[in-house]
Design a protein around this motif. Structure first.
Motif, short mmCIF file in Angstrom:
data_model
loop_
_atom_site.label_atom_id
_atom_site.label_comp_id
_atom_site.label_asym_id
_atom_site.label_seq_id
_atom_site.Cartn_x
_atom_site.Cartn_y
_atom_site.Cartn_z
N PHE A 524 0.84 -1.21 0.00
CA PHE A 524 0.00 0.00 0.00
C PHE A 524 0.87 1.26 0.00
CE2 PHE A 524 -2.50 3.40 1.93
CZ PHE A 524 -3.54 3.42 1.03
N ASN A 525 1.99 1.20 0.71
CA ASN A 525 2.84 2.38 0.85
C ASN A 525 3.68 2.69 -0.38
OD1 ASN A 525 1.92 2.94 3.39
ND2 ASN A 525 3.47 1.69 4.41
N GLN A 526 3.60 1.84 -1.40
CA GLN A 526 4.44 2.09 -2.57
C GLN A 526 3.83 3.11 -3.53
OE1 GLN A 526 5.35 -1.75 -4.22
NE2 GLN A 526 7.07 -1.93 -2.82
N PHE A 527 2.53 3.25 -3.49
CA PHE A 527 1.88 4.12 -4.48
C PHE A 527 0.85 5.01 -3.79
CE2 PHE A 527 -1.92 4.78 -7.07
CZ PHE A 527 -1.38 5.52 -8.10
N GLN A 528 0.70 6.25 -4.26
CA GLN A 528 -0.35 7.10 -3.71
C GLN A 528 -0.82 8.11 -4.75
OE1 GLN A 528 -1.75 6.82 -0.43
NE2 GLN A 528 -3.28 8.09 -1.49
N LEU A 529 -2.12 8.30 -4.75
CA LEU A 529 -2.71 9.37 -5.57
C LEU A 529 -2.89 10.59 -4.67
CD1 LEU A 529 -4.20 10.51 -8.06
CD2 LEU A 529 -6.27 9.41 -7.20
N LEU A 530 -2.34 11.71 -5.08
CA LEU A 530 -2.43 12.94 -4.28
C LEU A 530 -3.24 14.00 -5.04
CD1 LEU A 530 1.24 13.36 -2.99
CD2 LEU A 530 -0.70 12.30 -1.83
N CYS A 531 -4.10 14.70 -4.31
CA CYS A 531 -4.91 15.76 -4.93
C CYS A 531 -4.68 17.06 -4.19
CB CYS A 531 -6.39 15.45 -4.81
SG CYS A 531 -6.86 13.87 -5.47
N ALA A 532 -4.81 18.16 -4.93
CA ALA A 532 -4.69 19.47 -4.30
C ALA A 532 -5.95 19.80 -3.52
CB ALA A 532 -4.45 20.53 -5.37
N LEU A 533 -7.09 19.35 -4.03
CA LEU A 533 -8.38 19.77 -3.44
C LEU A 533 -9.12 18.60 -2.81
CD1 LEU A 533 -9.77 21.95 -6.39
CD2 LEU A 533 -8.27 22.66 -4.53
N ARG A 534 -10.19 18.94 -2.08
CA ARG A 534 -11.08 17.90 -1.54
C ARG A 534 -12.29 17.69 -2.44
NH1 ARG A 534 -11.08 15.59 2.97
NH2 ARG A 534 -13.34 15.35 3.12
N ASP A 535 -12.89 18.83 -2.87
CA ASP A 535 -14.17 18.72 -3.58
C ASP A 535 -13.99 18.72 -5.09
OD1 ASP A 535 -15.54 18.74 -1.14
OD2 ASP A 535 -15.32 20.92 -1.03
N GLY A 536 -15.10 18.34 -5.76
CA GLY A 536 -15.11 18.38 -7.21
C GLY A 536 -14.52 17.12 -7.81
N PRO A 537 -14.63 16.98 -9.15
CA PRO A 537 -14.16 15.75 -9.81
C PRO A 537 -12.65 15.54 -9.68
CG PRO A 537 -14.81 17.42 -11.41
CD PRO A 537 -15.23 17.93 -10.09
N PHE A 538 -11.89 16.62 -9.42
CA PHE A 538 -10.44 16.49 -9.29
C PHE A 538 -10.00 16.44 -7.82
CE2 PHE A 538 -11.50 18.84 -13.10
CZ PHE A 538 -10.93 18.04 -14.07
N GLY A 539 -10.97 16.42 -6.93
CA GLY A 539 -10.66 16.39 -5.50
C GLY A 539 -10.75 14.97 -4.96
N VAL A 540 -10.35 14.79 -3.72
CA VAL A 540 -10.31 13.43 -3.16
C VAL A 540 -11.69 12.78 -3.10
CG1 VAL A 540 -8.20 13.54 -1.80
CG2 VAL A 540 -10.27 14.36 -0.81
N ILE A 541 -12.73 13.57 -2.83
CA ILE A 541 -14.04 12.93 -2.65
C ILE A 541 -14.52 12.35 -3.98
CG2 ILE A 541 -16.45 13.34 -1.98
CD1 ILE A 541 -15.35 15.45 0.00
N GLY A 542 -14.48 13.18 -5.05
CA GLY A 542 -14.91 12.71 -6.37
C GLY A 542 -14.03 11.56 -6.86
N LEU A 543 -12.73 11.69 -6.69
CA LEU A 543 -11.83 10.67 -7.22
C LEU A 543 -11.93 9.36 -6.45
CD1 LEU A 543 -8.76 12.78 -8.28
CD2 LEU A 543 -9.94 11.10 -9.69
#
Ligand SMILES: Nc1ncnc2c1ncn2[C@@H]1O[C@H](COP(=O)(O)OP(=O)(O)OP(=O)(O)O)[C@@H](O)[C@H]1O
Length: 698
Positions: A524-543
């Protein structure tokens, strides 16, 4: 007096609540000030009600104070002209407010000096200092931090001749290691002798006849013995090893602040420093009590592991090795949390039991926590702060490490330059005679040992830090293998989801194969998706939602219920009773009976081993799925591969510090989904954090 009354200001402020431009707590604070003003009307009441509300609202955004010299608050609070202009037009201009409040019964006017006792400040709810308005509590935190740091920085400690010798030995050039690297590098296609000398021999001298001869020697040396001869002739004044300087600084001062980017050797340096401090302690007949902490459990676990590795590679006498710390814990645990209380178990009246404290990831420590830590240090303690000044500031108010490191530009004092020169042999350029007393405690590590000179991630981080938008464009064009740019063209979003499914495949296969939790965490610790935001399709919640669907479609998970094998979660609220904290990551796995439990990696302070522990899902405090994580939450963690996503539209959150923090989480491979023009705009914007801390260091 202004024709505007405090009630009129409150009325206007109330209208800003529905649009979430203010928090209810900010409004309530303004109301409290208005109530107090009613009891004892004074000049500038209306202005004070507005300023109190802004000060509280800015605090919620990480600013310690409201600067009155510039009209910053409406911009920082994202207030449109129509929302605030009509009100401001009827009030005195902000730069006149300090004069209006000169006699105000609700505003204290502390007389600068950090040496002064600030205990009298309780009688005013607000403090005005150097054109900045503070909530009194935060004024005290700031004054305490400055006072404690200056006191520590002023304390010099004698270093014995034996420890000096040991330091020289620890930092002597290892000709066998240099020979091995030289042979390896010379066998490559682009051997650059000058670059080699700068990386491995710390050469800093300007090109000259001697450096030319050295480069010739490096290019042609035929044996280790020949190389050793060359190195013996290299004068110390032509070199500068920042790690060596950091250790020399920290040995002779009670305070050392060591800042460096990823892989610049902060932990390696601290390992050597601690070994020397232990040696000095043994010499004096007392082994020092050393504690190592970080702001999060994950960062603490990483510090413990890296220190263990660094110590493993040092040749140390047995008694020194035996006295070295082997584990690191969290700051909160060190200070002793009392459930339901803000106060910690350790404070000025009940100081910590330690001689040396190392705090890693210090950029994440906010002002109140730093104040509480500093006042809890015992009189004789040494403090070593480690961190990266260019990273995002703490989530809560303040930018303590950044403010401390602002003093770096002054350079060290001529006396310190001479002292360090004597101890190390290097020739240092001092700063001015007059400067902050803090400057001689600061150390900057510049050379990365993780990223070679042609590493894309390293070059990207450097360009980002210098705000070189044009430099970024050139980097993408070079086709470096460890960085990849994916502009938001058609189909890019679908491709992003597919790449993330690929990124988590190994981890989820390990889950399906029923591997033990520790092994699952490894993947699990080898890969991570990071987002700048929380909301919207490019944020963590949407993704997170899209990724969950895609993983299910790929047969990697079966999310029929909230909880399923392989669901990774991040805790978003501390639970001291359960021992899980905001930012801890857990993964859901079946136990031996097939019941789902959430497993957490353990820092060694919690148990005697590093094994994972588990909790029933129903017992967890607030949490969220974490296939995608915000960059803010990723501080203190690193991953082999990172995909980082920036939104299509510019947002106030997108700043140089955010981008730098995100991309330096990647160790081997970074893929960045962004519009290149937006990225260029973002790295030109600095995060603003208003505070008066750096002024107090003058
Ligand atoms: N002077 C040095 N010579 C050779 N290798 C070094 C030196 N300093 C550090 N390294 C190597 O560089 C790597 C990173 O070092 P270290 O973990 O100390 O850096 P760090 O700044 O603490 O990293 P992080 O960014 O992960 O916190 C390690 O593999 C370490 O062995």
């Amino acid at each position: 007096m202004s024709p505007v009354t405090p009630e009129m200001v409150l009325q206007r402020l109330r209208q800003l609540l529905p649009a979430s431009k203010l928090r209810h707590i900010d409004f309530q604070f303004a109301r409290l000030i208005a109530d107090l003003c009613r009891d004892m009307p004074s000049r500038g009441d209306a202005e004070l009600v507005l300023a109190a509300c802004w000060t509280s609202a800015l605090l919620g955004k990480g600013h310690v104070c409201l600067p009155l010299t510039q009209p910053t608050a409406p911009r920082l609070l994202d207030l449109g002209d129509d929302e605030i202009e009509p009100l401001l037009a009827e009030l005195a201009p902000p730069e006149k407010w300090p004069e209006l409040w000169r006699q105000h019964p609700l505003v204290g006017h502390p007389v600068a000096g950090v040496q002064d006792d600030d205990s009298g400040t309780e009688q005013w709810p607000l403090q005005l200092w150097q054109g900045r308005l503070y909530l009194s509590r935060y004024y005290r935190f700031e004054a305490q931090v400055a006072r404690c740091l200056l006191r520590l920085a002023a304390r010099q400690v004698a270093v014995s001749a034996r420890v000096q010798d040991s330091m020289q030995r620890l930092f002597a050039i290892d000709s066998a290691a240099v020979w091995a690297s030289l042979q390896q590098q010379r066998s490559g296609p682009h051997f650059d002798a000058l670059r080699f000398a700068s990386q491995y021999l710390d050469l800093v001298a300007a090109p000259s006849v001697e450096t030319e001869a050295l480069c010739q020697g490096l290019t042609h040396a035929a044996s280790e013995a020949e190389l050793a001869q060359l190195l013996a002739a290299l004068p110390a004044r032509a070199r500068r090893n920042d790690q060596h300087l950091a250790v020399a600084t920290a040995l002779s001062r009670a305070l050392a602040v060591i800042s460096g980017g990823p892989g610049t050797g902060k932990t390696t340096t601290v390992a050597k420093l601690l070994a020397l401090l232990v040696e000095q302690g043994l010499e004096q007949g007392q082994v020092p009590v050393i504690r190592m902490v970080a702001p999060t459990g994950k960062a603490a676990a990483r510090l413990g592991e890296s220190l263990g590795r660094a110590l493993g590679s040092l040749a140390l006498p047995d008694d020194v090795r035996a006295a070295m710390p082997t584990t690191a814990g969290t700051l909160h645990r060190l200070l002793g949390v009392i459930p339901g209380q803000l106060q910690f178990r350790h404070h000025a009246g009940n100081p910590l039991h330690l001689d040396i404290l190392v705090v890693d990831e210090a950029s994440m420590v906010d002002l109140p926590l730093m104040a509480r830590l500093l006042v809890a240090l015992p009189e004789q303690a040494r403090l070593i702060l480690l961190g990266d000044k260019d990273q995002l500031a703490s989530v809560e108010a303040g930018s303590v490490l950044g403010d401390i490191c602002s003093v770096l530009r002054e350079g060290v004092s001529p006396q310190q330059a001479a002292r360090l020169g004597q101890q190390t042999g290097y020739q240092l350029t001092p700063g001015h005679e007059r400067g902050s007393p803090l400057r001689d405690s600061l150390c900057l590590l510049r050379k990365s040992w993780r990223f070679t000179a042609d590493s894309g991630i390293g070059l990207l981080a450097a360009a980002c830090n210098q705000g070189q938008a044009e430099g970024l464009a050139q980097l993408w064009a070079q086709g470096l293998s460890d960085i990849e740019l994916q502009p938001w063209s058609q189909g890019a979003y679908r491709q992003l989801i597919e790449s993330v499914v690929q990124g988590y495949r190994q981890y989820l296969l390990a889950v399906q194969q029923g591997r033990p939790a520790d092994n699952v965490f490894f993947y699990f610790n080898q890969f991570q998706l990071l987002c700048a935001l929380r909301d919207g399709p490019f944020g963590v919640i949407g993704l997170n939602a899209r990724i969950e669907q895609a993983l299910a479609a790929a047969g990697l998970i079966r999310p029929e219920h909230d909880w399923y094998a392989g669901r990774p979660v991040m805790i978003t609220q501390n639970d001291h009773a359960l021992g899980v904290y905001n930012g801890d990551i857990g993964v859901c796995l079946p136990d031996a009976q097939g019941r789902l439990r959430v497993w957490f990696e353990q820092t060694m302070e919690k148990t005697d081993s590093n094994r994972a522990k588990s909790l029933l899902p129903s017992r967890l405090p607030a949490h969220e799925t974490v296939y995608a994580m915000t960059i803010h939450k990723s501080q203190g963690s690193e991953f082999d591969r990172v995909i980082m996503v920036l939104p299509e539209q510019l947002s106030p959150l997108l700043t140089r510090e955010l981008i730098y923090t995100g991309l330096t989480r990647a160790k081997q491979k970074l893929t960045l989904y962004t519009d290149p023009a937006l990225l260029a705009q973002a790295i030109r914007r600095r995060t603003e954090r208003h505070s008066g801390l750096s002024l107090r260091f003058l």
